[in-house]
Motif scaffolding. Structure first.
Motif, PDB file in Angstrom:
ATOM      1  N   ALA A 158      13.379 -50.926  73.010  1.00  0.00           N
ATOM      2  CA  ALA A 158      12.386 -51.955  72.136  1.00  0.00           C
ATOM      3  C   ALA A 158      10.594 -51.301  71.673  1.00  0.00           C
ATOM      4  O   ALA A 158      10.300 -50.672  72.674  1.00  0.00           O
ATOM      5  N   VAL A 159      10.142 -52.082  70.462  1.00  0.00           N
ATOM      6  CA  VAL A 159       8.930 -52.084  70.947  1.00  0.00           C
ATOM      7  C   VAL A 159       7.901 -53.064  69.316  1.00  0.00           C
ATOM      8  O   VAL A 159       8.556 -53.748  68.838  1.00  0.00           O
ATOM      9  N   ALA A 160       7.155 -53.695  69.966  1.00  0.00           N
ATOM     10  CA  ALA A 160       6.263 -54.097  69.242  1.00  0.00           C
ATOM     11  C   ALA A 160       4.640 -54.298  68.869  1.00  0.00           C
ATOM     12  O   ALA A 160       3.931 -53.264  70.229  1.00  0.00           O
ATOM     13  N   ILE A 161       3.505 -54.545  68.430  1.00  0.00           N
ATOM     14  CA  ILE A 161       2.984 -53.835  67.152  1.00  0.00           C
ATOM     15  C   ILE A 161       1.432 -55.095  67.582  1.00  0.00           C
ATOM     16  O   ILE A 161       2.366 -55.971  67.176  1.00  0.00           O
ATOM     17  N   ALA A 162       0.447 -54.322  68.385  1.00  0.00           N
ATOM     18  CA  ALA A 162      -0.348 -56.223  68.338  1.00  0.00           C
ATOM     19  C   ALA A 162      -1.060 -56.191  67.109  1.00  0.00           C
ATOM     20  O   ALA A 162      -1.100 -55.849  66.357  1.00  0.00           O
ATOM     21  N   PRO A 163      -1.241 -57.482  66.938  1.00  0.00           N
ATOM     22  CA  PRO A 163      -1.594 -58.138  65.744  1.00  0.00           C
ATOM     23  C   PRO A 163      -2.056 -56.874  64.897  1.00  0.00           C
ATOM     24  O   PRO A 163      -3.011 -57.282  63.953  1.00  0.00           O
ATOM     25  N   ASP A 164      -3.805 -56.859  65.971  1.00  0.00           N
ATOM     26  CA  ASP A 164      -4.681 -55.747  65.378  1.00  0.00           C
ATOM     27  C   ASP A 164      -4.358 -54.173  65.211  1.00  0.00           C
ATOM     28  O   ASP A 164      -5.008 -53.889  64.174  1.00  0.00           O
ATOM     29  N   GLY A 165      -3.348 -54.029  65.396  1.00  0.00           N
ATOM     30  CA  GLY A 165      -2.464 -52.872  64.911  1.00  0.00           C
ATOM     31  C   GLY A 165      -2.954 -51.627  65.692  1.00  0.00           C
ATOM     32  O   GLY A 165      -2.402 -50.685  65.596  1.00  0.00           O
ATOM     33  N   LYS A 166      -3.685 -51.995  66.304  1.00  0.00           N
ATOM     34  CA  LYS A 166      -4.332 -50.732  67.288  1.00  0.00           C
ATOM     35  C   LYS A 166      -3.265 -50.153  68.787  1.00  0.00           C
ATOM     36  O   LYS A 166      -3.732 -49.156  69.152  1.00  0.00           O
ATOM     37  N   THR A 167      -2.988 -51.609  69.356  1.00  0.00           N
ATOM     38  CA  THR A 167      -1.360 -51.329  70.366  1.00  0.00           C
ATOM     39  C   THR A 167      -0.579 -51.517  70.124  1.00  0.00           C
ATOM     40  O   THR A 167      -0.440 -52.208  69.320  1.00  0.00           O
ATOM     41  N   ALA A 168       0.831 -51.191  70.298  1.00  0.00           N
ATOM     42  CA  ALA A 168       1.949 -50.802  70.685  1.00  0.00           C
ATOM     43  C   ALA A 168       2.507 -51.131  72.348  1.00  0.00           C
ATOM     44  O   ALA A 168       1.834 -50.337  73.093  1.00  0.00           O
ATOM     45  N   ILE A 169       3.690 -51.931  72.352  1.00  0.00           N
ATOM     46  CA  ILE A 169       4.641 -51.894  74.189  1.00  0.00           C
ATOM     47  C   ILE A 169       5.599 -51.571  73.822  1.00  0.00           C
ATOM     48  O   ILE A 169       6.375 -51.722  72.749  1.00  0.00           O
ATOM     49  N   SER A 170       5.829 -50.479  74.354  1.00  0.00           N
ATOM     50  CA  SER A 170       7.425 -50.353  73.865  1.00  0.00           C
ATOM     51  C   SER A 170       7.857 -50.783  75.503  1.00  0.00           C
ATOM     52  O   SER A 170       7.442 -50.998  76.870  1.00  0.00           O
ATOM     53  N   ALA A 171       9.503 -50.639  75.552  1.00  0.00           N
ATOM     54  CA  ALA A 171      10.952 -50.969  76.691  1.00  0.00           C
ATOM     55  C   ALA A 171      11.539 -50.392  76.748  1.00  0.00           C
ATOM     56  O   ALA A 171      12.132 -50.563  75.818  1.00  0.00           O
ATOM     57  N   SER A 172      11.828 -49.836  77.472  1.00  0.00           N
ATOM     58  CA  SER A 172      12.388 -48.695  77.858  1.00  0.00           C
ATOM     59  C   SER A 172      13.531 -49.321  78.998  1.00  0.00           C
ATOM     60  O   SER A 172      13.447 -49.859  80.267  1.00  0.00           O
ATOM     61  N   TRP A 173      14.562 -48.271  79.455  1.00  0.00           N
ATOM     62  CA  TRP A 173      15.690 -48.372  80.449  1.00  0.00           C
ATOM     63  C   TRP A 173      15.540 -47.255  81.334  1.00  0.00           C
ATOM     64  O   TRP A 173      15.561 -47.810  81.778  1.00  0.00           O
ATOM     65  N   ASP A 174      13.406 -47.112  81.221  1.00  0.00           N
ATOM     66  CA  ASP A 174      13.788 -46.471  82.765  1.00  0.00           C
ATOM     67  C   ASP A 174      12.710 -47.797  84.031  1.00  0.00           C
ATOM     68  O   ASP A 174      12.318 -47.089  84.613  1.00  0.00           O
ATOM     69  N   ASN A 175      13.267 -48.801  83.105  1.00  0.00           N
ATOM     70  CA  ASN A 175      12.535 -50.175  84.149  1.00  0.00           C
ATOM     71  C   ASN A 175      10.862 -50.554  83.414  1.00  0.00           C
ATOM     72  O   ASN A 175      10.463 -51.118  84.212  1.00  0.00           O
ATOM     73  N   THR A 176      10.612 -50.156  82.876  1.00  0.00           N
ATOM     74  CA  THR A 176       9.009 -49.429  82.462  1.00  0.00           C
ATOM     75  C   THR A 176       8.860 -50.488  81.368  1.00  0.00           C
ATOM     76  O   THR A 176       9.583 -50.245  80.295  1.00  0.00           O
ATOM     77  N   LEU A 177       7.955 -50.870  80.327  1.00  0.00           N
ATOM     78  CA  LEU A 177       7.246 -51.039  79.544  1.00  0.00           C
ATOM     79  C   LEU A 177       5.442 -50.058  79.234  1.00  0.00           C
ATOM     80  O   LEU A 177       4.772 -49.782  80.431  1.00  0.00           O
TER      81      LEU A 177
END
Length: 528
Positions: free
Chosen positions: A370-389
């Motif tokens: 999964a991935v989500a983009i912050a409202p300002d568009g400058k950062t994004a967060i990804s979610a992985s099966w490696d147990n991390t974001l």
């Protein structure tokens, strides 16, 4: 027990309840720094506040220091932040079992050589008059590191989560066939939405926050009233599992993505199907709608993404570049770029107008879910099966932070409208709320039970210890079969053993930590 704890215990119940409820506020309001600090670092008070009013009221007492004009020293401020952080991290455990307080404070704070904290931990050790596990080393995640809080309640995997536009509530979707609405401030469950007959894979909230739409393996979507929790409509038409759903900015239409290789556009007021979008040759795994509502992007197991005209239903472009299934896609607030997440361990940033690949983000060691983009568009967060974001700079493509805390694959992530917090959903049956600036965990929501991985018998043959995927160690009386003591950790316990003295326990968890604990109050097993 501490002198303050003894004094409080001697008061009549009505006076005691009033004291633990209001006294910290009185000290803060009147500027009595030393009295306020003494109470908030006293184990007797902490324990009694927890027992009388619960963990959230206790956490809020520490906020008084920031919300008043109290002139605390730097050491005092640090002590209060650490104690509050330890309590908040353990909130999901303490809500179920208040007897874990001493063990969890020791497990999180033993390494901090601050006299007041060490004194409070000494009081905690002296307070126990029953069998319990005493950490010999700091064996739990420290305050102000990692996750802030854990939310619990689902009885199976949490597959998706989304935050309401006002940031005050979140909705989770689970394999237990339900959705749950949560208060993001307190971590409490507000409502459970039932009606689906199979796993719920996805959920989206309308911009007005009043309705939500869920997508399920029962081949349907359901529209919900988020205030009452009532089901408003059921949308039928897909011939296979529905994997994802997105709501247009005006709230009038929604788009669903299915394993039947199609997407469908729905009228949210009538529940009628408006269009079917065809073109993918395999499962459609995700969909996102541009801020103007005129275009949408879908992700598929056929390794491609497609850009669609939502008014005509026509395919505008096909984006190629991933080497395996694309699991998720998010569109930036300006509508000019999109980010995709794939099983090929990468994310890709795309120019929506030209369909050109701008950047490839590498760093995960397993598939990105999964991935989500912050409202300002400058950062994004990804979610992985490696147990991390991972938090990314979308302009440079650089990795800013790796967020750890989940003990299994992370399936989904959403960012609040103010961009300050995010919520992740994991195969470990928990949700975690994160501070996006620091990467710190704010809350955790759990409620699961799982397999037992190991068992060992004490040298005297009278007791046994078990280690389980439900994150607990338990001591059992072999004669009666009764549980003697329990210790809850932050990850699945995979192994355990008794030392020859019969009271020291060593246990290993799935995060690679080794825990050293001492079983206290076991009578003829010996006092330590």
């Amino acid at each position: 027990m501490s002198d303050l704890g003894v004094w409080l215990a001697q008061q009549c119940q009505e006076d005691r309840d009033l004291l633990v409820k209001y006294q910290p506020k009185r000290f803060a309001k009147r500027g009595k720094v030393d009295r306020y600090y003494a109470w908030l670092t006293d184990f007797g008070f902490i324990q009694m506040k927890l027992e009388v009013l619960g963990v959230q009221a206790l956490i809020e007492d520490y906020d008084l220091a920031r919300n008043s004009d109290l002139l605390l020293s730097e050491e005092q401020s640090q002590s209060l932040r650490l104690i509050q952080g330890a309590i908040r991290k353990s909130a999901h455990i303490l809500e179920k079992d208040k007897t874990q307080l001493a063990g969890h404070l020791l497990g999180r704070l033993l390494d901090f050589e601050i006299p007041q904290i060490q004194g409070m931990l000494g009081q905690a050790k002296e307070s126990k008059d029953c069998s319990w596990f005493r950490p010999l080393k700091a064996n739990l995640e420290r305050p102000l590191e990692g996750a802030l809080r854990t939310l619990v309640g689902h009885i199976s995997v949490v597959r998706a989560v989304v935050i309401a536009p006002d940031g005050k509530t979140a909705i989770s979707a689970s394999s237990d066939k339900t959705l749950k609405i949560w208060d993001t401030e307190t971590g409490s469950e507000l409502k459970t939405l039932t009606g689906h007959s199979d796993r719920v894979n996805a959920v989206a909230i309308a911009l007005d926050g009043k309705t939500a739409i869920s997508a399920s393996e029962d081949k349907t979507l359901k529209i919900w009233d988020t205030e009452t929790g009532r089901e408003l409509k059921t949308l039928t038409g897909h011939s296979r599992v529905v994997n994802a759903v997105a709501i247009a900015p005006d709230g009038k239409t929604a788009i669903s993505a299915s394993r039947d290789t199609t997407l469908k556009i729905w009228d949210t007021e009538t529940g009628c199907e408006l269009k079917t979008l065809t073109g993918h040759s395999n499962d459609v795994t995700a969909v996102a709608i541009a801020p103007d509502g005129k275009t949408a992007i879908s992700a598929s197991s056929d390794c491609t993404l497609k850009i669609w005209d939502t008014e005509t239903g026509c395919e505008l472009k096909t984006l190629t570049g991933h080497s395996t299934q694309v699991n998720a896609v998010a569109i930036a607030p300006d509508g000019k770029t999109a980010i995709s997440a794939s099983w090929d361990y990468t994310l890709k940033i795309w120019d929506i107008e030209t369909g050109r690949e701008l950047k490839t983000l590498t760093g995960h060691s397993f598939g990105v879910n999964a991935v989500a983009i912050a409202p300002d568009g400058k950062t994004a967060i990804s979610a992985s099966w490696d147990n991390t974001l991972k938090i990314w700079d979308t302009e440079t493509g650089c990795e800013l932070k790796t967020v750890t805390g989940h003990s299994s694959g992370v399936n989904a992530v959403a960012i609040t409208p103010d961009g300050k917090t995010a919520i992740s959903a994991s195969w470990d049956y928990t949700l975690k709320i994160w501070d996006t600036e620091t990467g710190c965990e704010l809350k955790t929501v759990t409620g699961h039970s799982s397999g037992v991985n190991a068992v060992a018998i004490a040298p005297d043959g009278k007791t046994a210890i078990s280690a389980s995927d439900d994150n607990t160690l338990k001591i059992w009386d072999l004669l009666t079969g009764k549980e003697v003591a329990s210790f809850s950790g932050e990850a699945a316990f995979k192994g355990c053993a008794f030392a020859p003295d019969g009271v020291t326990v060593v246990a290993g968890d799935s995060w690679g930590r080794v825990h050293f604990l001492r079983l206290e109050g076991m009578g003829d097993l010996g006092d330590v």
